[in-house]
Motif scaffolding. Sequence first.
Motif, PDB file in Angstrom:
ATOM      1  N   ASP A 173     -15.230  17.635 103.764  1.00  0.00           N
ATOM      2  CA  ASP A 173     -14.546  16.253 103.696  1.00  0.00           C
ATOM      3  C   ASP A 173     -12.931  16.347 103.675  1.00  0.00           C
ATOM      4  OD1 ASP A 173     -14.442  16.928 101.110  1.00  0.00           O
ATOM      5  OD2 ASP A 173     -15.258  15.099 100.596  1.00  0.00           O
ATOM      6  N   ASP A 174     -12.434  17.586 103.601  1.00  0.00           N
ATOM      7  CA  ASP A 174     -10.819  17.701 103.822  1.00  0.00           C
ATOM      8  C   ASP A 174     -10.474  17.246 105.146  1.00  0.00           C
ATOM      9  OD1 ASP A 174     -10.735  18.648 100.942  1.00  0.00           O
ATOM     10  OD2 ASP A 174     -11.095  20.749 101.670  1.00  0.00           O
ATOM     11  N   TYR A 175      -9.109  17.228 105.224  1.00  0.00           N
ATOM     12  CA  TYR A 175      -8.623  16.918 106.540  1.00  0.00           C
ATOM     13  C   TYR A 175      -7.102  17.326 106.572  1.00  0.00           C
ATOM     14  CZ  TYR A 175      -6.095  12.798 104.346  1.00  0.00           C
ATOM     15  OH  TYR A 175      -5.579  11.888 103.399  1.00  0.00           O
ATOM     16  N   VAL A 176      -6.988  17.756 107.925  1.00  0.00           N
ATOM     17  CA  VAL A 176      -5.708  18.197 108.103  1.00  0.00           C
ATOM     18  C   VAL A 176      -4.850  17.367 109.033  1.00  0.00           C
ATOM     19  CG1 VAL A 176      -5.764  20.693 107.412  1.00  0.00           C
ATOM     20  CG2 VAL A 176      -6.223  19.920 109.822  1.00  0.00           C
ATOM     21  N   THR A 199      -6.338  13.348 113.319  1.00  0.00           N
ATOM     22  CA  THR A 199      -6.965  14.139 111.997  1.00  0.00           C
ATOM     23  C   THR A 199      -7.935  14.891 112.382  1.00  0.00           C
ATOM     24  OG1 THR A 199      -6.144  12.087 110.868  1.00  0.00           O
ATOM     25  CG2 THR A 199      -7.859  13.476 109.696  1.00  0.00           C
ATOM     26  N   TYR A 236       1.155  20.746 102.988  1.00  0.00           N
ATOM     27  CA  TYR A 236       0.408  21.900 102.734  1.00  0.00           C
ATOM     28  C   TYR A 236       1.434  23.180 103.258  1.00  0.00           C
ATOM     29  CZ  TYR A 236      -2.708  25.696 102.356  1.00  0.00           C
ATOM     30  OH  TYR A 236      -3.362  26.945 102.016  1.00  0.00           O
ATOM     31  N   LEU A 290     -11.059  24.887 103.277  1.00  0.00           N
ATOM     32  CA  LEU A 290     -11.422  23.410 103.551  1.00  0.00           C
ATOM     33  C   LEU A 290     -12.950  23.314 103.242  1.00  0.00           C
ATOM     34  CD1 LEU A 290      -9.971  22.871 106.983  1.00  0.00           C
ATOM     35  CD2 LEU A 290      -8.826  22.284 104.696  1.00  0.00           C
ATOM     36  N   ASP A 291     -13.035  22.067 102.598  1.00  0.00           N
ATOM     37  CA  ASP A 291     -14.215  21.348 102.455  1.00  0.00           C
ATOM     38  C   ASP A 291     -14.625  20.554 103.541  1.00  0.00           C
ATOM     39  OD1 ASP A 291     -14.672  22.666  99.806  1.00  0.00           O
ATOM     40  OD2 ASP A 291     -13.787  21.020  98.952  1.00  0.00           O
ATOM     41  N   LEU A 293      -2.167  18.442 104.186  1.00  0.00           N
ATOM     42  CA  LEU A 293      -3.596  18.698 103.718  1.00  0.00           C
ATOM     43  C   LEU A 293      -3.880  17.404 103.163  1.00  0.00           C
ATOM     44  CD1 LEU A 293      -6.466  19.929 103.529  1.00  0.00           C
ATOM     45  CD2 LEU A 293      -5.267  21.350 101.637  1.00  0.00           C
ATOM     46  N   ASN A 294      -4.914  16.783 103.281  1.00  0.00           N
ATOM     47  CA  ASN A 294      -5.340  15.672 102.680  1.00  0.00           C
ATOM     48  C   ASN A 294      -4.330  14.586 102.008  1.00  0.00           C
ATOM     49  OD1 ASN A 294      -8.137  16.452 102.474  1.00  0.00           O
ATOM     50  ND2 ASN A 294      -7.754  17.841 100.656  1.00  0.00           N
ATOM     51  N   GLU A 297     -17.745  23.473 105.430  1.00  0.00           N
ATOM     52  CA  GLU A 297     -16.668  24.163 104.498  1.00  0.00           C
ATOM     53  C   GLU A 297     -16.428  25.701 105.138  1.00  0.00           C
ATOM     54  OE1 GLU A 297     -18.691  26.338 100.504  1.00  0.00           O
ATOM     55  OE2 GLU A 297     -18.194  24.287 100.447  1.00  0.00           O
ATOM     56  N   THR A 307     -11.167  16.940 110.579  1.00  0.00           N
ATOM     57  CA  THR A 307     -11.843  16.896 109.358  1.00  0.00           C
ATOM     58  C   THR A 307     -13.131  17.766 109.629  1.00  0.00           C
ATOM     59  OG1 THR A 307     -11.477  14.667 108.920  1.00  0.00           O
ATOM     60  CG2 THR A 307     -13.123  15.550 107.768  1.00  0.00           C
TER      61      THR A 307
END
Length: 161
Positions: A127-130, A63, A100, A124-125, A95-96, A69, A65
């Motif tokens: 704390d988002d994750y891909v 992941t 996506y 992305l913020d 995404l999250n 942002e 993160t």
Amino acid sequence: MSGIIGGAGSKSGVIIYDNNRPAFNVHRTASWTISASSTTIVPFNSATNFFDTDGCYDTSTYTFTPAREGLYFISMRINIDNLDDGANLEAIIYLNGGLYMNERCSSGALAGHQTQQVQAMISLDEDDYVQAYIWHNDDGDVFMADSRYNQFCGFRVSSRY
């Protein structure tokens, strides 16, 4: 404008400017077998000889993160060795925890090696994750080759648009 070459432990020689951090480029450390007809997270588990500038890619959960942002360019490329004629291969960016962006291709009469890639610009913020996922509908398991042909990467393009 200041920059760094690669990141901690990098051997890539890639220059990453501070505005484009965090950035990562990871790969598989060995070949891997993928079960038929299931959407599976790709265990890109090594940043060795590639890079992870800010330690934002987790090699145990696969992941990224960003912790900062912004607008990010995210890309993945996969190569499968033994895809049957007419079977489909799909590269997917999550995404999250949800789909996506995806790209699908079908193998032709020559079958065998099949490469698929997908890219996305994602806001992305911190704390988002891909994550990178794969899907195929071959009759059986397929084989993912080693690191030369498979990668997951991304970098910050700018602050939010």
